[in-house]
Design a protein around this motif. Sequence first.
Motif, PDB file in Angstrom:
ATOM      1  N   LYS A 176      12.305  15.371   2.108  1.00 42.01           N
ATOM      2  CA  LYS A 176      11.843  14.122   2.712  1.00 42.01           C
ATOM      3  C   LYS A 176      12.824  13.016   2.326  1.00 42.01           C
ATOM      4  O   LYS A 176      13.039  12.763   1.139  1.00 42.01           O
ATOM      5  N   SER A 179      12.818   6.569   4.434  1.00 42.85           N
ATOM      6  CA  SER A 179      13.188   5.935   5.700  1.00 42.85           C
ATOM      7  C   SER A 179      12.207   4.807   5.980  1.00 42.85           C
ATOM      8  O   SER A 179      11.167   5.016   6.620  1.00 42.85           O
ATOM      9  N   GLU A 182      10.404   4.188   9.322  1.00 41.94           N
ATOM     10  CA  GLU A 182       9.393   5.125   9.814  1.00 41.94           C
ATOM     11  C   GLU A 182       8.007   4.696   9.332  1.00 41.94           C
ATOM     12  O   GLU A 182       7.862   4.166   8.224  1.00 41.94           O
ATOM     13  N   TYR A 186       9.099   8.120   5.562  1.00 40.83           N
ATOM     14  CA  TYR A 186      10.007   9.250   5.322  1.00 40.83           C
ATOM     15  C   TYR A 186      10.310   9.991   6.614  1.00 40.83           C
ATOM     16  O   TYR A 186       9.532   9.959   7.567  1.00 40.83           O
ATOM     17  N   ARG A 187      11.466  10.681   6.607  1.00 38.66           N
ATOM     18  CA  ARG A 187      11.772  11.678   7.620  1.00 38.66           C
ATOM     19  C   ARG A 187      11.855  13.029   6.915  1.00 38.66           C
ATOM     20  O   ARG A 187      12.408  13.129   5.818  1.00 38.66           O
ATOM     21  N   SER A 204      14.456  19.231  11.917  1.00 37.84           N
ATOM     22  CA  SER A 204      13.508  18.168  11.627  1.00 37.84           C
ATOM     23  C   SER A 204      12.107  18.759  11.637  1.00 37.84           C
ATOM     24  O   SER A 204      11.824  19.697  12.398  1.00 37.84           O
ATOM     25  N   THR A 216      22.437  14.314   9.086  1.00 42.76           N
ATOM     26  CA  THR A 216      21.580  13.157   8.864  1.00 42.76           C
ATOM     27  C   THR A 216      22.073  12.373   7.656  1.00 42.76           C
ATOM     28  O   THR A 216      22.274  12.927   6.573  1.00 42.76           O
TER      29      THR A 216
END
Length: 352
Positions: A176, A179, A182, A186-187, A204, A216
């Motif tokens: 994770k 981010s 978001e 997290y992404r 992803s 990324t």
Amino acid sequence: MKNPNLSSSMRFLGMLGLLLFLTSRLFAEPVQLPYSLLPGTSYVGIPLLRPALFSGKITKTDSATFRVQVNSFPPIDFATVPGWGASPCFLEISASPSDASLEGERYEVDPVRTLKEKGFVVLKSASSNTRNDLPSALAGATFSIHPHWTLATVFGNAATTGLGKGRTVSSSDEIKVYSPDEKSGYRSFFVQAGDLKTPGVWRSALSSQNSDPANTVIPPGYGLILVRKTAEVFNFAIQGEPRTHAFRFPLRAGSNLLAPGHLKNFSLTKLAASSANGFVAGPTPATSDQARILVGERLETFAYLAGTPARWVCLESRYSLPEAEAVIAPATKALEIRKAKADPDFVIPYVP
């Protein structure tokens, strides 16, 4: 009449000086940093910089076109810089004689536009920039340009990584990436196992995103959470340059997963987590700024409580020394900073 030999000599000397300057910077000795992450959940930080592509001095800033002029003769052509354009990159101020408070400011670079404008580094807006303007006081400042860390440059490509692989995120080790843009903060990513027909690939966790996210970007200071579902310890190492100037990281109101930008083991005191550096002390934990760390699988919370003076207090454990002096963020770790209000000017000074 101009002397063509003299003109050619001047150009040669200019290019030689630039080459020597670049060579000393491009071949700086990297440092290797080992990681050893246990099964379960870990907060992970990356304190090193990827080796610099270029270092220089700013002659002047151009706010109208969001670019800086480089002090070089002849004007630097970034097409001649090894590795230019191979990866997203950023510019970071290492020293600013005209205004020392600008040390550590960071901007995303537009490598494509920079190629078209000799003698300039063209910047671009990004949420990871430490500020939105280009102060004129940056004239005379020194800087370096570094490629960003990515999932692949930290953890390896899908074929070589030691992360546990599965067909879905629920059966794989999960990364994770902090981010703040978001909704969740997290992404999420994992390495999908391959089969006889197809190789493994980074994915992803969002099923709607099918492109390979191996590249990324992990911006400076952005912490990671590893959810290690594989039973073995995950050992790996990265190589990079230690930062030797102040590290800036704008803190947002609410939760921030911070990876301190220096190769040091940090206490709250060494993080400069004090009223003088923008931290808010409240009468209760709920009204105070907080720091949270993972101790094994257990979260520990430190609250900055008002008093004379204000002090950090751990809400779950007792320490044999003042909580502010305890090492809570080793060099390879991240920690969560919860802010009552945003602090766009948060800075961690460099202490040799």
